[in-house]
Design a protein around this motif. Structure first.
Motif, PDB file in Angstrom:
ATOM      1  N   ARG A 189       0.825  -1.220   0.000  1.00 58.50           N
ATOM      2  CA  ARG A 189       0.000   0.000   0.000  1.00 58.50           C
ATOM      3  C   ARG A 189       0.850   1.257   0.000  1.00 58.50           C
ATOM      4  NH1 ARG A 189      -1.997   2.733   4.148  1.00 58.50           N
ATOM      5  NH2 ARG A 189      -1.449   1.114   5.642  1.00 58.50           N
ATOM      6  N   THR A 190       1.861   1.303   0.885  1.00 55.57           N
ATOM      7  CA  THR A 190       2.644   2.530   1.037  1.00 55.57           C
ATOM      8  C   THR A 190       3.928   2.542   0.219  1.00 55.57           C
ATOM      9  OG1 THR A 190       3.893   1.677   2.924  1.00 55.57           O
ATOM     10  CG2 THR A 190       1.800   2.791   3.402  1.00 55.57           C
ATOM     11  N   GLY A 191       4.452   1.359  -0.141  1.00 51.00           N
ATOM     12  CA  GLY A 191       5.708   1.270  -0.880  1.00 51.00           C
ATOM     13  C   GLY A 191       6.936   1.408   0.000  1.00 51.00           C
ATOM     14  N   LYS A 192       6.740   1.534   1.321  1.00 55.09           N
ATOM     15  CA  LYS A 192       7.869   1.656   2.249  1.00 55.09           C
ATOM     16  C   LYS A 192       8.433   0.276   2.567  1.00 55.09           C
ATOM     17  CE  LYS A 192       6.276   5.898   4.413  1.00 55.09           C
ATOM     18  NZ  LYS A 192       5.879   6.539   5.665  1.00 55.09           N
ATOM     19  N   ARG A 193       9.718   0.229   2.828  1.00 53.23           N
ATOM     20  CA  ARG A 193      10.378  -1.030   3.161  1.00 53.23           C
ATOM     21  C   ARG A 193       9.882  -1.551   4.508  1.00 53.23           C
ATOM     22  NH1 ARG A 193      13.603  -1.697  -0.942  1.00 53.23           N
ATOM     23  NH2 ARG A 193      14.828   0.011  -1.765  1.00 53.23           N
ATOM     24  N   LYS A 194       9.832  -2.884   4.610  1.00 49.53           N
ATOM     25  CA  LYS A 194       9.332  -3.525   5.824  1.00 49.53           C
ATOM     26  C   LYS A 194      10.427  -3.872   6.829  1.00 49.53           C
ATOM     27  CE  LYS A 194       5.115  -5.687   4.177  1.00 49.53           C
ATOM     28  NZ  LYS A 194       4.398  -6.966   4.134  1.00 49.53           N
TER      29      LYS A 194
END
Length: 151
Positions: A106-111
């Motif tokens: 959804r956000t494209g941020k790394r996990k």
């Protein structure tokens, strides 16, 4: 039909057409229909040999990579870390085949975790040397990745 078969057919037809036009020029007394038949014959002989040279070598190479590589789970990665930085860090332990860092859809941020595929020897060395080690001010967790369970 798969694409290599279609490519083989196209190559065979191209050789037959080339034979149709070129052989009568080279051998002036050769009938064009005989030249077409010779082109088809040459295509039928050469295409499997040529395609096996290219596809066979690739298949063997891919198979040997699968047999000689392991996938590592790398946890507690810094969120700012990118694939290139992780690859460079792990290449100190052995040859790296690929790096995949997971992102939120959804956000494209790394996990903060990912997977590194390496040679067997490099993977063992990486687990031994990099597990619980510092990387960009974070303590990494490195272990063999578990097989993905199909639902």
């Amino acid at each position: 039909m798969n694409s290599p078969t279609i490519i083989n057919i196209i190559i065979a037809v191209a050789l037959a057409v080339a034979g149709y036009f070129l052989l009568p020029v080279v051998a002036a007394n050769l009938d064009p229909s005989l030249a077409l038949a010779l082109g088809l014959l040459l295509g039928g002989i050469l295409v499997p040999v040529i395609s096996s040279q290219f596809s066979g070598a690739t298949a063997v190479e891919e198979q040997s990579d699968d047999e000689n590589s392991k996938t590592l789970y790398v946890g507690n990665l810094p969120y700012r870390a990118n694939e290139q930085a992780v690859q460079q860090h792990f290449e100190l332990q052995g040859q790296v085949h690929s790096v995949r860092l997971m992102k939120d859809r959804r956000t494209g941020k790394r996990k903060g975790y990912g997977f590194v595929e390496m040679t067997n020897a490099g993977a063992e060395k990486a687990i031994q040397n990099l597990n619980d080690s510092e990387f960009q001010e974070r303590t990494l967790k490195v272990r063999m990745a578990k097989d993905k369970v199909e639902e």
